[in-house]
Design a protein around this motif. Structure first.
Motif, PDB file in Angstrom:
ATOM      1  N   ALA A   4       0.799  -1.029   0.041  1.00 50.09           N
ATOM      2  CA  ALA A   4       0.052  -0.026   0.079  1.00 50.09           C
ATOM      3  C   ALA A   4       0.618   1.377  -0.036  1.00 50.09           C
ATOM      4  O   ALA A   4       1.987   1.337   0.506  1.00 50.09           O
ATOM      5  CB  ALA A   4      -0.907  -0.131   1.083  1.00 50.09           C
ATOM      6  N   ILE A   5       0.296   2.201  -0.523  1.00 48.98           N
ATOM      7  CA  ILE A   5       1.153   3.796  -0.614  1.00 48.98           C
ATOM      8  C   ILE A   5      -0.209   4.563  -0.053  1.00 48.98           C
ATOM      9  O   ILE A   5      -1.182   4.851  -0.818  1.00 48.98           O
ATOM     10  CB  ILE A   5       1.470   4.051  -2.101  1.00 48.98           C
ATOM     11  CG1 ILE A   5       2.524   2.867  -2.670  1.00 48.98           C
ATOM     12  CG2 ILE A   5       1.967   5.283  -2.017  1.00 48.98           C
ATOM     13  CD1 ILE A   5       2.599   3.035  -3.981  1.00 48.98           C
ATOM     14  N   THR A   7      -0.617   8.543   0.468  1.00 50.84           N
ATOM     15  CA  THR A   7      -0.085   9.893   0.136  1.00 50.84           C
ATOM     16  C   THR A   7      -0.952  11.029   1.270  1.00 50.84           C
ATOM     17  O   THR A   7      -2.145  11.005   1.384  1.00 50.84           O
ATOM     18  CB  THR A   7      -0.261  10.380  -1.106  1.00 50.84           C
ATOM     19  OG1 THR A   7       0.469   9.522  -1.984  1.00 50.84           O
ATOM     20  CG2 THR A   7       0.237  11.839  -1.522  1.00 50.84           C
ATOM     21  N   ASP A  19      -0.977  14.144  -7.156  1.00 47.42           N
ATOM     22  CA  ASP A  19      -0.012  13.623  -6.445  1.00 47.42           C
ATOM     23  C   ASP A  19       0.943  12.812  -7.221  1.00 47.42           C
ATOM     24  O   ASP A  19       0.824  12.099  -8.197  1.00 47.42           O
ATOM     25  CB  ASP A  19      -0.742  12.254  -5.509  1.00 47.42           C
ATOM     26  CG  ASP A  19       0.238  11.282  -5.115  1.00 47.42           C
ATOM     27  OD1 ASP A  19       1.192  12.002  -4.573  1.00 47.42           O
ATOM     28  OD2 ASP A  19      -0.161  10.296  -4.686  1.00 47.42           O
ATOM     29  N   GLY A  22       3.386   9.418  -4.644  1.00 47.02           N
ATOM     30  CA  GLY A  22       2.467   8.102  -4.834  1.00 47.02           C
ATOM     31  C   GLY A  22       2.983   7.172  -6.065  1.00 47.02           C
ATOM     32  O   GLY A  22       3.422   6.060  -5.806  1.00 47.02           O
ATOM     33  N   PRO A  23       2.527   7.885  -7.167  1.00 47.39           N
ATOM     34  CA  PRO A  23       2.925   7.238  -8.280  1.00 47.39           C
ATOM     35  C   PRO A  23       4.331   6.752  -8.519  1.00 47.39           C
ATOM     36  O   PRO A  23       4.869   6.098  -8.947  1.00 47.39           O
ATOM     37  CB  PRO A  23       2.616   7.957  -9.420  1.00 47.39           C
ATOM     38  CG  PRO A  23       1.382   8.799  -8.938  1.00 47.39           C
ATOM     39  CD  PRO A  23       1.753   9.074  -7.409  1.00 47.39           C
ATOM     40  N   ALA A  26       4.965   3.851  -6.805  1.00 45.29           N
ATOM     41  CA  ALA A  26       4.611   2.628  -7.457  1.00 45.29           C
ATOM     42  C   ALA A  26       5.459   2.326  -8.595  1.00 45.29           C
ATOM     43  O   ALA A  26       5.850   0.996  -8.631  1.00 45.29           O
ATOM     44  CB  ALA A  26       3.242   2.954  -7.872  1.00 45.29           C
ATOM     45  N   ILE A  39      -0.840  -3.377  -5.821  1.00 48.47           N
ATOM     46  CA  ILE A  39      -0.881  -1.969  -5.357  1.00 48.47           C
ATOM     47  C   ILE A  39      -1.777  -1.591  -4.625  1.00 48.47           C
ATOM     48  O   ILE A  39      -2.755  -1.515  -5.680  1.00 48.47           O
ATOM     49  CB  ILE A  39      -0.134  -1.021  -6.144  1.00 48.47           C
ATOM     50  CG1 ILE A  39       1.615  -1.713  -6.872  1.00 48.47           C
ATOM     51  CG2 ILE A  39       0.207   0.456  -5.442  1.00 48.47           C
ATOM     52  CD1 ILE A  39       2.614  -1.409  -5.577  1.00 48.47           C
ATOM     53  N   ARG A  41      -3.818   2.102  -3.115  1.00 52.32           N
ATOM     54  CA  ARG A  41      -3.219   3.525  -3.350  1.00 52.32           C
ATOM     55  C   ARG A  41      -4.310   4.259  -2.382  1.00 52.32           C
ATOM     56  O   ARG A  41      -5.569   4.096  -2.597  1.00 52.32           O
ATOM     57  CB  ARG A  41      -3.191   4.397  -4.603  1.00 52.32           C
ATOM     58  CG  ARG A  41      -1.917   3.634  -5.378  1.00 52.32           C
ATOM     59  CD  ARG A  41      -0.819   4.450  -5.369  1.00 52.32           C
ATOM     60  NE  ARG A  41      -0.855   5.668  -4.995  1.00 52.32           N
ATOM     61  CZ  ARG A  41      -0.830   6.787  -5.989  1.00 52.32           C
ATOM     62  NH1 ARG A  41      -1.123   6.280  -7.185  1.00 52.32           N
ATOM     63  NH2 ARG A  41      -0.918   8.038  -5.740  1.00 52.32           N
ATOM     64  N   ARG A  42      -3.786   5.140  -1.542  1.00 52.42           N
ATOM     65  CA  ARG A  42      -4.693   6.005  -0.812  1.00 52.42           C
ATOM     66  C   ARG A  42      -4.047   7.485  -0.645  1.00 52.42           C
ATOM     67  O   ARG A  42      -2.999   7.647  -0.514  1.00 52.42           O
ATOM     68  CB  ARG A  42      -5.044   5.640   0.563  1.00 52.42           C
ATOM     69  CG  ARG A  42      -5.601   4.163   0.709  1.00 52.42           C
ATOM     70  CD  ARG A  42      -7.131   4.043   0.499  1.00 52.42           C
ATOM     71  NE  ARG A  42      -7.692   2.960   0.842  1.00 52.42           N
ATOM     72  CZ  ARG A  42      -7.512   1.557   0.217  1.00 52.42           C
ATOM     73  NH1 ARG A  42      -7.007   1.694  -0.939  1.00 52.42           N
ATOM     74  NH2 ARG A  42      -8.017   0.586   0.560  1.00 52.42           N
TER      75      ARG A  42
END
Length: 182
Positions: A4-5, A7, A19, A22-23, A26, A39, A41-42
């Motif tokens: 998980a990522i 931001t 954002d 975050g990318p 990834a 992956i 993402r939040r």
């Protein structure tokens, strides 16, 4: 394995800007992790509660083995990611933050202002990374060598990694044979 990522950014969460950090995480992971992974993402506003809730949901409900946060580790009043970590982790791993600051100082003298850390919640490893996209690759290059072993030690599963990391294809530091793809 779920990675998980999160931001932490008031402006990105409102859609005021895209954002990019975050990318960047990834993209870097896509070059490094060779074992099957998903992956998650939040993007959440800065603040203790919003970051804390996202971390708990990702670790406890989603079952993420590895969670990276980006943003919220500076000295500004709304930079509260480390405070959120205190309410989430069971064990702190301060060596991650120490190394991240040391590596960051190679790029900018303001890296000393960072309050990054890492810790374990159950079978999840949470690592705070810088909020600046330009610092992501250098930071991951520095700490990633310890991550597969930590995941194994906390019972999160086995992660295999490439011999070369990042868009530039930097050689990975001294990976033991058991982490290399078969």
């Amino acid at each position: 394995m779920k990675i998980a990522i999160v931001t932490a950014s008031d402006r990105a969460s409102r859609g005021d800007y895209e954002d990019l950090s975050g990318p960047a995480i990834a993209d870097w992971l896509a070059t490094a992790v060779t074992s099957p992974h998903e992956i998650l993402r939040r993007i959440v506003p800065d603040g203790v509660e919003t970051v804390r809730e996202a971390l708990i949901e990702l670790c406890d409900t989603e079952g993420a083995a590895l969670v990276f946060t980006t943003g919220g580790t500076g000295p500004s009043p709304r930079d509260l990611t480390p405070e959120a970590m205190v309410g989430v982790i069971e064990k702190e791993l301060p060596g991650f933050g120490e190394l991240l600051r040391m590596i960051g100082l190679q790029q900018t003298p303001t890296a000393i202002l960072s309050r990054q850390t890492a810790g374990v919640r159950g079978r999840s490893l949470i690592v705070n990374l810088p909020g600046q996209p330009a610092a992501i690759a250098l930071s991951l290059q520095a700490v990633f060598g310890a991550i597969p072993k930590c995941l194994e030690l906390i019972g999160a599963g086995r992660m295999t990694v490439s011999d070369r990391w990042g868009a530039e294809g930097h050689a990975a530091p001294r990976l033991p044979d058991y982490l290399r793809p078969a």
